[in-house]
Design a protein around this motif. Sequence first.
Motif, short mmCIF file in Angstrom:
data_model
loop_
_atom_site.label_atom_id
_atom_site.label_comp_id
_atom_site.label_asym_id
_atom_site.label_seq_id
_atom_site.Cartn_x
_atom_site.Cartn_y
_atom_site.Cartn_z
N TYR A 32 -3.04 28.35 -24.48
CA TYR A 32 -4.45 28.00 -24.33
C TYR A 32 -4.61 26.55 -24.76
CZ TYR A 32 -4.76 33.09 -24.59
OH TYR A 32 -4.57 34.43 -24.40
N CYS A 33 -5.51 25.82 -24.12
CA CYS A 33 -5.74 24.43 -24.49
C CYS A 33 -7.24 24.14 -24.44
CB CYS A 33 -4.98 23.50 -23.54
SG CYS A 33 -5.08 21.76 -24.02
N TYR A 34 -7.74 23.57 -25.53
CA TYR A 34 -9.14 23.20 -25.65
C TYR A 34 -9.22 21.78 -26.18
CZ TYR A 34 -9.46 28.26 -25.47
OH TYR A 34 -9.31 29.59 -25.10
N SER A 103 -19.88 35.15 -23.91
CA SER A 103 -18.56 35.79 -23.88
C SER A 103 -17.55 35.16 -22.93
CB SER A 103 -18.70 37.28 -23.58
OG SER A 103 -19.31 37.49 -22.33
N PRO A 104 -17.96 34.54 -21.81
CA PRO A 104 -16.92 33.92 -20.96
C PRO A 104 -16.16 32.80 -21.66
CG PRO A 104 -18.96 34.19 -19.73
CD PRO A 104 -19.27 34.50 -21.16
N ASN A 105 -16.73 32.26 -22.74
CA ASN A 105 -16.08 31.17 -23.46
C ASN A 105 -15.07 31.67 -24.49
OD1 ASN A 105 -17.71 29.44 -22.06
ND2 ASN A 105 -19.07 29.01 -23.76
N ILE A 106 -14.95 32.99 -24.64
CA ILE A 106 -14.07 33.56 -25.66
C ILE A 106 -12.92 34.31 -25.01
CG2 ILE A 106 -13.91 35.16 -27.61
CD1 ILE A 106 -16.87 34.59 -28.18
N GLU A 107 -11.72 33.94 -25.40
CA GLU A 107 -10.51 34.65 -24.98
C GLU A 107 -10.11 35.60 -26.10
OE1 GLU A 107 -8.74 34.45 -22.15
OE2 GLU A 107 -9.91 32.83 -21.27
N GLN A 112 0.51 43.32 -31.36
CA GLN A 112 0.82 44.35 -32.35
C GLN A 112 -0.46 44.89 -32.99
OE1 GLN A 112 3.79 42.63 -34.97
NE2 GLN A 112 5.08 42.04 -33.26
N CYS A 113 -1.47 45.10 -32.14
CA CYS A 113 -2.79 45.63 -32.52
C CYS A 113 -3.62 44.70 -33.41
CB CYS A 113 -2.68 47.02 -33.13
SG CYS A 113 -2.27 48.27 -31.89
N HIS A 114 -3.26 43.43 -33.45
CA HIS A 114 -4.06 42.40 -34.11
C HIS A 114 -4.76 41.62 -33.00
CE1 HIS A 114 -2.40 42.67 -38.23
NE2 HIS A 114 -1.36 43.18 -37.58
N ILE A 115 -6.03 41.33 -33.18
CA ILE A 115 -6.80 40.58 -32.19
C ILE A 115 -6.82 39.11 -32.57
CG2 ILE A 115 -9.11 40.22 -31.19
CD1 ILE A 115 -7.78 42.75 -30.17
N ILE A 116 -6.59 38.25 -31.59
CA ILE A 116 -6.67 36.81 -31.76
C ILE A 116 -7.77 36.34 -30.84
CG2 ILE A 116 -5.48 34.60 -31.53
CD1 ILE A 116 -3.44 37.73 -31.81
N LEU A 117 -8.77 35.65 -31.40
CA LEU A 117 -9.89 35.12 -30.64
C LEU A 117 -9.73 33.61 -30.50
CD1 LEU A 117 -12.76 37.07 -32.43
CD2 LEU A 117 -11.74 37.60 -30.20
N LEU A 118 -9.93 33.11 -29.28
CA LEU A 118 -9.78 31.68 -29.00
C LEU A 118 -10.92 31.22 -28.11
CD1 LEU A 118 -6.61 33.04 -28.21
CD2 LEU A 118 -6.21 30.77 -29.08
N GLY A 119 -11.29 29.95 -28.24
CA GLY A 119 -12.28 29.39 -27.34
C GLY A 119 -13.27 28.49 -28.05
N LEU A 120 -14.23 28.00 -27.27
CA LEU A 120 -15.26 27.12 -27.76
C LEU A 120 -16.61 27.83 -27.62
CD1 LEU A 120 -14.06 23.84 -26.00
CD2 LEU A 120 -13.66 24.52 -28.37
N VAL A 121 -17.38 27.85 -28.70
CA VAL A 121 -18.68 28.52 -28.71
C VAL A 121 -19.74 27.55 -29.20
CG1 VAL A 121 -17.68 30.83 -29.00
CG2 VAL A 121 -18.25 29.47 -31.01
N SER A 122 -21.00 28.01 -29.15
CA SER A 122 -22.13 27.14 -29.48
C SER A 122 -22.45 27.04 -30.97
CB SER A 122 -23.38 27.62 -28.76
OG SER A 122 -23.18 27.61 -27.37
N LEU A 147 -11.66 30.36 -32.91
CA LEU A 147 -12.87 29.91 -32.23
C LEU A 147 -13.38 28.64 -32.91
CD1 LEU A 147 -14.65 33.35 -31.83
CD2 LEU A 147 -13.57 32.01 -30.01
N LYS A 148 -13.84 27.71 -32.11
CA LYS A 148 -14.38 26.45 -32.62
C LYS A 148 -15.77 26.22 -32.04
CE LYS A 148 -10.48 25.15 -34.57
NZ LYS A 148 -10.29 25.57 -35.91
N VAL A 149 -16.63 25.59 -32.84
CA VAL A 149 -17.96 25.23 -32.38
C VAL A 149 -17.84 23.95 -31.57
CG1 VAL A 149 -20.29 24.57 -33.08
CG2 VAL A 149 -19.05 26.33 -34.36
N MET A 150 -18.42 23.96 -30.35
CA MET A 150 -18.40 22.78 -29.49
C MET A 150 -19.21 21.67 -30.14
SD MET A 150 -18.83 24.16 -25.61
CE MET A 150 -20.11 25.38 -25.94
N GLN A 151 -18.73 20.47 -30.05
CA GLN A 151 -19.43 19.33 -30.64
C GLN A 151 -20.14 18.54 -29.58
OE1 GLN A 151 -18.76 18.19 -34.09
NE2 GLN A 151 -17.56 19.99 -34.59
#
Length: 151
Positions: A32-34, A103-107, A112-122, A147-151
């Motif tokens: 993933y690249c942001y 939600s479309p901004n979140i991957e 191994q049953c651990h969730i990793i969230l990635l993306g840019l949110v408001s 997850l990171k807040v968009m600047q």
Amino acid sequence: MGTQAADEKITMAIRNKFLKDDAVKSLDVSTYCYNGHVYLVGEYETKNQKNRILKHAREVEGVLSVTDHFLPKKKKDPCGTKENLKLVAGVKAKLIKDKGIRSPNIEAKALQCHIILLGLVSSQGEISKAVAHAKGVEGVRGVTSYLKVMQ
């Protein structure tokens, strides 16, 4: 749009490097690249494989940083592909239902049953909600947010 195109170019260049490396290409690694910041999520069999994956990503032009979330492959983990897919579907369903989250901004990726969230949110509030939703899915062992807040 220019940033998104540059991020996609970086992602594809990294994936191409993985495909050309016999020690890496068979591994399950998501890229993933942001905004030039690369996130690598997956499993590895040997430390050498992990190091090669990181090296390939860092060599690509335009990469500002590389963050990895790797776990060593487990041979007898009861949480396999089917369980991981079910968890990701559960997380995505909760995110879609919450109208306060874009939600479309979140991957969401499961390892191994651990969730990793990635993306840019408001907002930080969106991050908190997304993490809470992920933790609320039955069977999730843990949640890591990139997850990171968009600047």
